[in-house]
Write a protein that holds these residues in place. Structure first.
Motif, PDB file in Angstrom:
ATOM      1  N   PHE A  32       0.830  -1.203   0.000  1.00  0.00           N
ATOM      2  CA  PHE A  32       0.000   0.000   0.000  1.00  0.00           C
ATOM      3  C   PHE A  32       0.868   1.258   0.000  1.00  0.00           C
ATOM      4  CE2 PHE A  32      -1.910   3.367   2.618  1.00  0.00           C
ATOM      5  CZ  PHE A  32      -2.972   3.722   1.789  1.00  0.00           C
ATOM      6  N   TYR A  33       1.878   1.276   0.848  1.00  0.00           N
ATOM      7  CA  TYR A  33       2.778   2.412   0.987  1.00  0.00           C
ATOM      8  C   TYR A  33       3.523   2.671  -0.328  1.00  0.00           C
ATOM      9  CZ  TYR A  33       6.630   5.128   3.064  1.00  0.00           C
ATOM     10  OH  TYR A  33       7.546   6.095   3.365  1.00  0.00           O
ATOM     11  N   ALA A  34       4.021   1.615  -0.962  1.00  0.00           N
ATOM     12  CA  ALA A  34       4.737   1.763  -2.229  1.00  0.00           C
ATOM     13  C   ALA A  34       3.817   2.275  -3.326  1.00  0.00           C
ATOM     14  CB  ALA A  34       5.365   0.428  -2.628  1.00  0.00           C
ATOM     15  N   ASN A  35       2.610   1.734  -3.392  1.00  0.00           N
ATOM     16  CA  ASN A  35       1.661   2.198  -4.404  1.00  0.00           C
ATOM     17  C   ASN A  35       1.281   3.657  -4.171  1.00  0.00           C
ATOM     18  OD1 ASN A  35       1.194  -0.025  -6.209  1.00  0.00           O
ATOM     19  ND2 ASN A  35       0.255  -1.067  -4.483  1.00  0.00           N
ATOM     20  N   LEU A  36       1.114   4.042  -2.920  1.00  0.00           N
ATOM     21  CA  LEU A  36       0.799   5.431  -2.603  1.00  0.00           C
ATOM     22  C   LEU A  36       1.911   6.364  -3.073  1.00  0.00           C
ATOM     23  CD1 LEU A  36      -1.162   7.384  -1.164  1.00  0.00           C
ATOM     24  CD2 LEU A  36       0.163   6.988   0.914  1.00  0.00           C
ATOM     25  N   TRP A  37       3.167   5.988  -2.804  1.00  0.00           N
ATOM     26  CA  TRP A  37       4.288   6.811  -3.251  1.00  0.00           C
ATOM     27  C   TRP A  37       4.363   6.874  -4.766  1.00  0.00           C
ATOM     28  CZ3 TRP A  37       6.899  10.654  -1.580  1.00  0.00           C
ATOM     29  CH2 TRP A  37       7.049  10.847  -0.201  1.00  0.00           C
ATOM     30  N   CYS A  38       4.036   5.771  -5.436  1.00  0.00           N
ATOM     31  CA  CYS A  38       4.043   5.788  -6.908  1.00  0.00           C
ATOM     32  C   CYS A  38       2.984   6.734  -7.447  1.00  0.00           C
ATOM     33  CB  CYS A  38       3.852   4.383  -7.469  1.00  0.00           C
ATOM     34  SG  CYS A  38       5.343   3.396  -7.351  1.00  0.00           S
ATOM     35  N   TYR A  39       1.799   6.719  -6.863  1.00  0.00           N
ATOM     36  CA  TYR A  39       0.752   7.643  -7.297  1.00  0.00           C
ATOM     37  C   TYR A  39       1.181   9.100  -7.069  1.00  0.00           C
ATOM     38  CZ  TYR A  39      -2.556   3.836  -7.986  1.00  0.00           C
ATOM     39  OH  TYR A  39      -3.181   2.706  -8.446  1.00  0.00           O
ATOM     40  N   LEU A  68       1.825  -5.735 -16.883  1.00  0.00           N
ATOM     41  CA  LEU A  68       0.383  -5.496 -17.011  1.00  0.00           C
ATOM     42  C   LEU A  68       0.216  -4.184 -17.762  1.00  0.00           C
ATOM     43  CD1 LEU A  68      -0.893  -6.512 -13.460  1.00  0.00           C
ATOM     44  CD2 LEU A  68      -1.185  -7.774 -15.574  1.00  0.00           C
ATOM     45  N   PRO A  69       0.038  -4.219 -19.071  1.00  0.00           N
ATOM     46  CA  PRO A  69       0.043  -3.000 -19.878  1.00  0.00           C
ATOM     47  C   PRO A  69      -1.046  -1.983 -19.528  1.00  0.00           C
ATOM     48  CG  PRO A  69       0.158  -4.959 -21.267  1.00  0.00           C
ATOM     49  CD  PRO A  69      -0.086  -5.428 -19.875  1.00  0.00           C
ATOM     50  N   LEU A  70      -2.132  -2.408 -18.931  1.00  0.00           N
ATOM     51  CA  LEU A  70      -3.201  -1.465 -18.603  1.00  0.00           C
ATOM     52  C   LEU A  70      -2.867  -0.586 -17.401  1.00  0.00           C
ATOM     53  CD1 LEU A  70      -6.310  -3.760 -19.155  1.00  0.00           C
ATOM     54  CD2 LEU A  70      -5.382  -2.019 -20.685  1.00  0.00           C
ATOM     55  N   ILE A  71      -1.956  -1.048 -16.568  1.00  0.00           N
ATOM     56  CA  ILE A  71      -1.572  -0.289 -15.370  1.00  0.00           C
ATOM     57  C   ILE A  71      -0.298   0.473 -15.691  1.00  0.00           C
ATOM     58  CG2 ILE A  71      -0.921  -0.440 -12.958  1.00  0.00           C
ATOM     59  CD1 ILE A  71      -2.508  -3.062 -12.823  1.00  0.00           C
ATOM     60  N   ARG A  72      -0.376   1.795 -15.768  1.00  0.00           N
ATOM     61  CA  ARG A  72       0.751   2.622 -16.173  1.00  0.00           C
ATOM     62  C   ARG A  72       1.341   3.450 -15.035  1.00  0.00           C
ATOM     63  NH1 ARG A  72       3.025   1.161 -20.448  1.00  0.00           N
ATOM     64  NH2 ARG A  72       3.767   3.249 -20.830  1.00  0.00           N
ATOM     65  N   LEU A 124       7.616  13.067 -10.580  1.00  0.00           N
ATOM     66  CA  LEU A 124       8.929  12.807 -10.002  1.00  0.00           C
ATOM     67  C   LEU A 124       9.633  11.654 -10.708  1.00  0.00           C
ATOM     68  CD1 LEU A 124       8.010  13.139  -6.228  1.00  0.00           C
ATOM     69  CD2 LEU A 124       9.009  14.866  -7.739  1.00  0.00           C
ATOM     70  N   TRP A 125       8.878  10.613 -11.024  1.00  0.00           N
ATOM     71  CA  TRP A 125       9.417   9.502 -11.799  1.00  0.00           C
ATOM     72  C   TRP A 125       8.298   8.868 -12.593  1.00  0.00           C
ATOM     73  CZ3 TRP A 125       9.666   8.372  -6.302  1.00  0.00           C
ATOM     74  CH2 TRP A 125       8.770   7.415  -5.859  1.00  0.00           C
ATOM     75  N   GLY A 126       8.675   8.033 -13.528  1.00  0.00           N
ATOM     76  CA  GLY A 126       7.668   7.395 -14.363  1.00  0.00           C
ATOM     77  C   GLY A 126       8.137   6.035 -14.827  1.00  0.00           C
ATOM     78  N   TYR A 127       7.216   5.243 -15.341  1.00  0.00           N
ATOM     79  CA  TYR A 127       7.489   3.901 -15.823  1.00  0.00           C
ATOM     80  C   TYR A 127       7.217   3.873 -17.321  1.00  0.00           C
ATOM     81  CZ  TYR A 127       6.991   3.231 -10.855  1.00  0.00           C
ATOM     82  OH  TYR A 127       7.120   3.358  -9.514  1.00  0.00           O
ATOM     83  N   HIS A 128       8.288   3.839 -18.114  1.00  0.00           N
ATOM     84  CA  HIS A 128       8.125   3.925 -19.552  1.00  0.00           C
ATOM     85  C   HIS A 128       7.838   2.590 -20.209  1.00  0.00           C
ATOM     86  CE1 HIS A 128       9.035   8.111 -19.542  1.00  0.00           C
ATOM     87  NE2 HIS A 128      10.151   7.888 -18.879  1.00  0.00           N
ATOM     88  N   ASP A 129       8.543   1.570 -19.804  1.00  0.00           N
ATOM     89  CA  ASP A 129       8.387   0.276 -20.450  1.00  0.00           C
ATOM     90  C   ASP A 129       7.855  -0.713 -19.433  1.00  0.00           C
ATOM     91  OD1 ASP A 129       8.403  -1.736 -22.240  1.00  0.00           O
ATOM     92  OD2 ASP A 129      10.564  -1.994 -22.318  1.00  0.00           O
TER      93      ASP A 129
END
Length: 160
Positions: A39-46, A62-66, A53-58
């Motif tokens: 939960f904590y990691a997902n919150l920081w990613c959001y 699970l292609p639907l979750i960006r 601050l950062w992003g996931y390019h490739d």
């Protein structure tokens, strides 16, 4: 997705699961820490995606979750948190060394991934030392969550 990126995403998940299976005895009481860590990691990613601050390019697992890294936030981070809390030393000086060691290794891996693959990219004014601080304090947040759930009591489990 290149072979290296696939190896990183699937290999890290596989290694974490193998480690959990290998040391499964006694891990049941650390499952809440793993869930909280996810939960904590997902919150920081959001938050990071929102503030660029950062992003996931490739991210092809699970292609639907960006906006989150599924292999890391759902598999690797929860298992790392469970291991970190379970084997964390009791003395404060040793806890600091434990946290610095884990943080240094994870930040080095993260910087390698950010610079050599398309899995992760830092944006704007976010740099590796921000990740270092985030990882370092995160370990203690997870430990405090575990202690809070267990009435501030813990027993020590030897690593070997």
């Amino acid at each position: 997705m290149t072979n290296l990126e696939g190896l990183i995403q699937y290999g890290s998940s596989l290694l974490a699961i193998i480690a959990l299976i290998w040391k499964r005895d006694g891990m049941k009481k650390y499952i809440p820490v793993g869930l909280f860590a996810s939960f904590y990691a997902n919150l920081w990613c959001y938050i990071a995606i929102y503030f660029n601050l950062w992003g996931y390019h490739d991210h092809k697992v699970l292609p639907l979750i960006r906006d989150v890294s599924v292999p890391v936030n759902v598999i690797v981070v929860p298992i790392m948190a469970m291991f970190w809390v379970r084997y964390c030393p009791l003395r404060f000086k040793e806890k600091l060394l434990w946290a610095f060691s884990w943080t240094s290794i994870l930040t080095a891996v993260e910087v390698f991934i950010e610079r050599t693959t398309n899995i992760l990219a830092y944006h704007g004014s976010y740099h590796w030392y921000h990740s270092y601080l985030l990882w370092f304090f995160t370990w203690f947040i997870w430990l405090a969550f575990h202690l809070w759930l267990n009435d501030w009591k813990r027993e020590f489990d030897g690593f070997f």
